[in-house]
Design an enzyme around this catalytic site. Sequence first.
Site, PDB file in Angstrom:
ATOM      1  N   GLU A 232      70.165 -64.850  29.981  1.00 11.31           N
ATOM      2  CA  GLU A 232      70.365 -65.395  29.180  1.00 11.31           C
ATOM      3  C   GLU A 232      68.814 -64.827  27.650  1.00 11.31           C
ATOM      4  O   GLU A 232      68.307 -65.826  27.222  1.00 11.31           O
ATOM      5  CB  GLU A 232      69.993 -67.167  28.972  1.00 11.31           C
ATOM      6  CG  GLU A 232      71.381 -67.329  29.720  1.00 11.31           C
ATOM      7  CD  GLU A 232      72.278 -68.501  29.878  1.00 11.31           C
ATOM      8  OE1 GLU A 232      71.597 -68.884  28.188  1.00 11.31           O
ATOM      9  OE2 GLU A 232      73.132 -68.999  29.871  1.00 11.31           O
TER      10      GLU A 232
ATOM     11  N   ARG B 264      51.697 -75.119  59.768  1.00 14.32           N
ATOM     12  CA  ARG B 264      51.691 -73.308  60.306  1.00 14.32           C
ATOM     13  C   ARG B 264      49.793 -73.851  60.706  1.00 14.32           C
ATOM     14  O   ARG B 264      48.693 -73.659  59.582  1.00 14.32           O
ATOM     15  CB  ARG B 264      51.483 -72.861  59.567  1.00 14.32           C
ATOM     16  CG  ARG B 264      51.291 -71.510  59.705  1.00 14.32           C
ATOM     17  CD  ARG B 264      52.408 -70.604  61.289  1.00 14.32           C
ATOM     18  NE  ARG B 264      51.889 -69.452  61.638  1.00 14.32           N
ATOM     19  CZ  ARG B 264      52.164 -68.503  62.492  1.00 14.32           C
ATOM     20  NH1 ARG B 264      53.615 -69.266  63.667  1.00 14.32           N
ATOM     21  NH2 ARG B 264      52.011 -67.332  62.817  1.00 14.32           N
TER      22      ARG B 264
ATOM     23  N   GLN C 269      53.918 -65.616  50.052  1.00 12.67           N
ATOM     24  CA  GLN C 269      52.740 -65.788  51.484  1.00 12.67           C
ATOM     25  C   GLN C 269      52.194 -66.601  51.925  1.00 12.67           C
ATOM     26  O   GLN C 269      51.931 -66.591  52.921  1.00 12.67           O
ATOM     27  CB  GLN C 269      51.585 -65.126  49.743  1.00 12.67           C
ATOM     28  CG  GLN C 269      50.191 -64.406  49.962  1.00 12.67           C
ATOM     29  CD  GLN C 269      50.713 -62.956  50.602  1.00 12.67           C
ATOM     30  OE1 GLN C 269      51.395 -62.217  50.013  1.00 12.67           O
ATOM     31  NE2 GLN C 269      49.835 -62.531  51.074  1.00 12.67           N
TER      32      GLN C 269
ATOM     33  N   THR D  78      66.133 -61.568  28.195  1.00 13.46           N
ATOM     34  CA  THR D  78      65.143 -61.043  28.759  1.00 13.46           C
ATOM     35  C   THR D  78      64.241 -61.843  28.397  1.00 13.46           C
ATOM     36  O   THR D  78      63.525 -61.851  27.114  1.00 13.46           O
ATOM     37  CB  THR D  78      64.525 -59.449  28.875  1.00 13.46           C
ATOM     38  OG1 THR D  78      64.775 -59.165  27.273  1.00 13.46           O
ATOM     39  CG2 THR D  78      65.807 -59.601  29.190  1.00 13.46           C
TER      40      THR D  78
HETATM   41  C1  LIG Z   1      72.841 -62.509  37.692  1.00 16.60           C
HETATM   42  C2  LIG Z   1      73.022 -62.334  35.822  1.00 16.60           C
HETATM   43  C3  LIG Z   1      73.852 -63.532  36.075  1.00 16.60           C
HETATM   44  C4  LIG Z   1      74.456 -62.772  34.628  1.00 16.60           C
HETATM   45  N1  LIG Z   1      75.614 -63.430  33.707  1.00 16.60           N
HETATM   46  C5  LIG Z   1      75.777 -62.873  32.058  1.00 16.60           C
HETATM   47  C6  LIG Z   1      76.902 -63.479  32.048  1.00 16.60           C
HETATM   48  O1  LIG Z   1      77.152 -64.858  32.350  1.00 16.60           O
HETATM   49  N2  LIG Z   1      77.339 -63.688  30.671  1.00 16.60           N
HETATM   50  C7  LIG Z   1      77.228 -62.432  30.193  1.00 16.60           C
HETATM   51  O2  LIG Z   1      77.625 -62.227  28.672  1.00 16.60           O
HETATM   52  N3  LIG Z   1      76.023 -61.891  30.413  1.00 16.60           N
HETATM   53  C8  LIG Z   1      75.805 -62.356  31.258  1.00 16.60           C
HETATM   54  N4  LIG Z   1      73.936 -61.736  31.850  1.00 16.60           N
HETATM   55  C9  LIG Z   1      73.741 -60.132  31.738  1.00 16.60           C
HETATM   56  C10 LIG Z   1      71.995 -60.341  30.960  1.00 16.60           C
HETATM   57  O3  LIG Z   1      72.236 -61.543  30.015  1.00 16.60           O
HETATM   58  C11 LIG Z   1      71.937 -59.098  30.543  1.00 16.60           C
HETATM   59  O4  LIG Z   1      71.466 -58.624  31.716  1.00 16.60           O
HETATM   60  C12 LIG Z   1      70.336 -59.693  29.571  1.00 16.60           C
HETATM   61  O5  LIG Z   1      70.985 -59.930  27.984  1.00 16.60           O
HETATM   62  C13 LIG Z   1      70.226 -57.839  29.484  1.00 16.60           C
HETATM   63  O6  LIG Z   1      71.276 -57.220  28.880  1.00 16.60           O
HETATM   64  P1  LIG Z   1      70.911 -55.512  30.283  1.00 16.60           P
HETATM   65  O7  LIG Z   1      70.582 -56.136  31.963  1.00 16.60           O
HETATM   66  O8  LIG Z   1      71.701 -54.884  29.781  1.00 16.60           O
HETATM   67  O9  LIG Z   1      69.724 -55.353  29.624  1.00 16.60           O
HETATM   68  P2  LIG Z   1      68.851 -54.335  28.046  1.00 16.60           P
HETATM   69  O10 LIG Z   1      69.205 -54.639  27.183  1.00 16.60           O
HETATM   70  O11 LIG Z   1      69.435 -52.844  28.972  1.00 16.60           O
HETATM   71  O12 LIG Z   1      67.406 -53.821  28.582  1.00 16.60           O
HETATM   72  C14 LIG Z   1      66.741 -53.476  29.668  1.00 16.60           C
HETATM   73  C15 LIG Z   1      65.134 -53.969  28.894  1.00 16.60           C
HETATM   74  O13 LIG Z   1      65.065 -53.316  28.270  1.00 16.60           O
HETATM   75  C16 LIG Z   1      64.016 -54.482  27.656  1.00 16.60           C
HETATM   76  N5  LIG Z   1      64.900 -54.452  26.178  1.00 16.60           N
HETATM   77  C17 LIG Z   1      65.914 -54.278  25.020  1.00 16.60           C
HETATM   78  N6  LIG Z   1      66.030 -54.561  23.817  1.00 16.60           N
HETATM   79  C18 LIG Z   1      64.354 -54.698  23.649  1.00 16.60           C
HETATM   80  C19 LIG Z   1      63.820 -54.850  22.776  1.00 16.60           C
HETATM   81  N7  LIG Z   1      63.849 -54.533  21.500  1.00 16.60           N
HETATM   82  N8  LIG Z   1      62.962 -55.180  21.960  1.00 16.60           N
HETATM   83  C20 LIG Z   1      61.865 -54.746  23.673  1.00 16.60           C
HETATM   84  N9  LIG Z   1      61.730 -54.316  24.450  1.00 16.60           N
HETATM   85  C21 LIG Z   1      63.686 -54.571  25.130  1.00 16.60           C
HETATM   86  C22 LIG Z   1      64.922 -55.606  27.914  1.00 16.60           C
HETATM   87  O14 LIG Z   1      64.119 -56.458  27.406  1.00 16.60           O
HETATM   88  C23 LIG Z   1      64.705 -54.810  29.553  1.00 16.60           C
HETATM   89  O15 LIG Z   1      63.691 -54.797  30.080  1.00 16.60           O
HETATM   90  C24 LIG Z   1      74.109 -61.857  33.645  1.00 16.60           C
HETATM   91  C25 LIG Z   1      73.054 -61.108  34.498  1.00 16.60           C
HETATM   92  C26 LIG Z   1      72.619 -60.958  35.435  1.00 16.60           C
HETATM   93  C27 LIG Z   1      71.711 -60.558  36.167  1.00 16.60           C
END
Ligand SMILES: Cc1cc2nc3c(=O)[nH]c(=O)nc-3n(C[C@H](O)[C@H](O)[C@H](O)COP(=O)(O)OP(=O)(O)OC[C@H]3O[C@@H](n4cnc5c(N)ncnc54)[C@H](O)[C@@H]3O)c2cc1C
Length: 390
Positions: free
Chosen positions: A364, A268, A337, A366
């Site tokens: 797996e 580019r 970017q 957060t």
């Molecule tokens: C594309 C994709 C594929 C997935 N594949 C699978 C799969 O194959 N099998 C499966 O079982 N699951 C799967 N998941 C689910 C994934 O593992 C969960 O989304 C993840 O564990 C977080 O749970 P939640 O989304 O309910 O968020 P929540 O647990 O509701 O958390 C929301 C927010 O609060 C924070 N939080 C929660 N508890 C605490 C704490 N104690 N201290 C500080 N912060 C906290 C989190 O970090 C986050 O920022 C998948 C998710 C996605 C998006």
Amino acid sequence: MDFALTDDQLLIRDTARQFMEAEVRPHLRDWERAERFPAAQVRKLGELGFCGMLVPAEWGGAGTDTVSYVVMLEEVARVDAAIAVTLSVTNSVACVPLVRHGTEQQKYAYLPRLAHGEILGAFCLTEPQAGSDAAAIQTRAVRHGSTYRLNGTKSWVSTGGQAGLYLVFAKTDPDAGARGVTAFLVEPNFPGFRISRYEDKMGLRISPSAEIVFEDCAVPAENLLGEEGQGLKIALEALDGGRVGIAAQAVGIAQGALELSARYAKQRRAFGRTIGEFQAIQWMLADMQTEIEAARGLTYYAAWLRDAGVARAAMAASQAKLYASEMVNRVAYKAVQIHGSTGYSRESEVERIYRDARVISIYEGTSEIQRLVIARALLGATAGAAQGGR
Ligand SMILES: Cc1cc2nc3c(=O)[nH]c(=O)nc-3n(C[C@H](O)[C@H](O)[C@H](O)COP(=O)(O)OP(=O)(O)OC[C@H]3O[C@@H](n4cnc5c(N)ncnc54)[C@H](O)[C@@H]3O)c2cc1C
């Protein structure tokens, strides 16, 4: 100390790279648009041994070490993150728990087919009301003679609808909290198993994420994995291993973004020269490269510790996952970017990479949960113990 990959590991890397470049990259844009799961290509990856890397040869697997496994995942993710997550789930959170906790009969029934990619694995822990707080799942399993009846809803099941074996976690003793969870091996043709919908996601659009409803789903008692009450231990142990794979996925995605960005920077032109001649662009590329190498180092080290059976391997996996998943988001941001408006176009690969990268710090475990795991290991078991957490 030896930082070199072995000849076998180099062969695995080159095989994965050649396959992904020849059989996946040319078709990715079309599959993305159509949201089509590339079943035939995943099957071929299975034939190459990439679905059962950690499965011993006696059960049809490749029987490699974890470093080889992460090298493979990295190469797959370098071209496509969605196929990498499919392989990661089948290898780490379906095959490995079966190898560790399965009966001979269960291994015989499922492992060779999983390892060859004839069937794919899926992992069903998350529910609409319980993600990080895995002990709060509500799916129930009640024994009736030689059968368990499962009732409940699982969400975000990767490879849902495509998999042939689902590792499902359900409460057999709801009053026992974390110790009341049991793991089951569920086939999609068991009565009462139903895919209720698919998520409409930001990224990983060729990897289906299903919601699954269990309505009096009849699971034979011999399909219980491990023992009653061991389910959460099995799940968390599987996720410890899975995290190394997700870290490798992040490294691979970032490497792909870097290579595309470096190539673009050389092509580019602006203000009479290539944008790669501007120091601002050079510094972005240098930072991307450096962060990728740091994440790769953490990831390979965590894989090596796992093979060495060292106790701190779980913390190392969390550290690798935490750093690599946040790194890939920074790298993907810079890749867009560097590409300017081209990077914002659905025509560009970095636009897909930017969307795909976002989930890595969520699934797996957060980033917040990884920090919890690391802090607990650092400060002792009681730190943050009240805060659930996978
Ligand atoms: C594309 C994709 C594929 C997935 N594949 C699978 C799969 O194959 N099998 C499966 O079982 N699951 C799967 N998941 C689910 C994934 O593992 C969960 O989304 C993840 O564990 C977080 O749970 P939640 O989304 O309910 O968020 P929540 O647990 O509701 O958390 C929301 C927010 O609060 C924070 N939080 C929660 N508890 C605490 C704490 N104690 N201290 C500080 N912060 C906290 C989190 O970090 C986050 O920022 C998948 C998710 C996605 C998006």
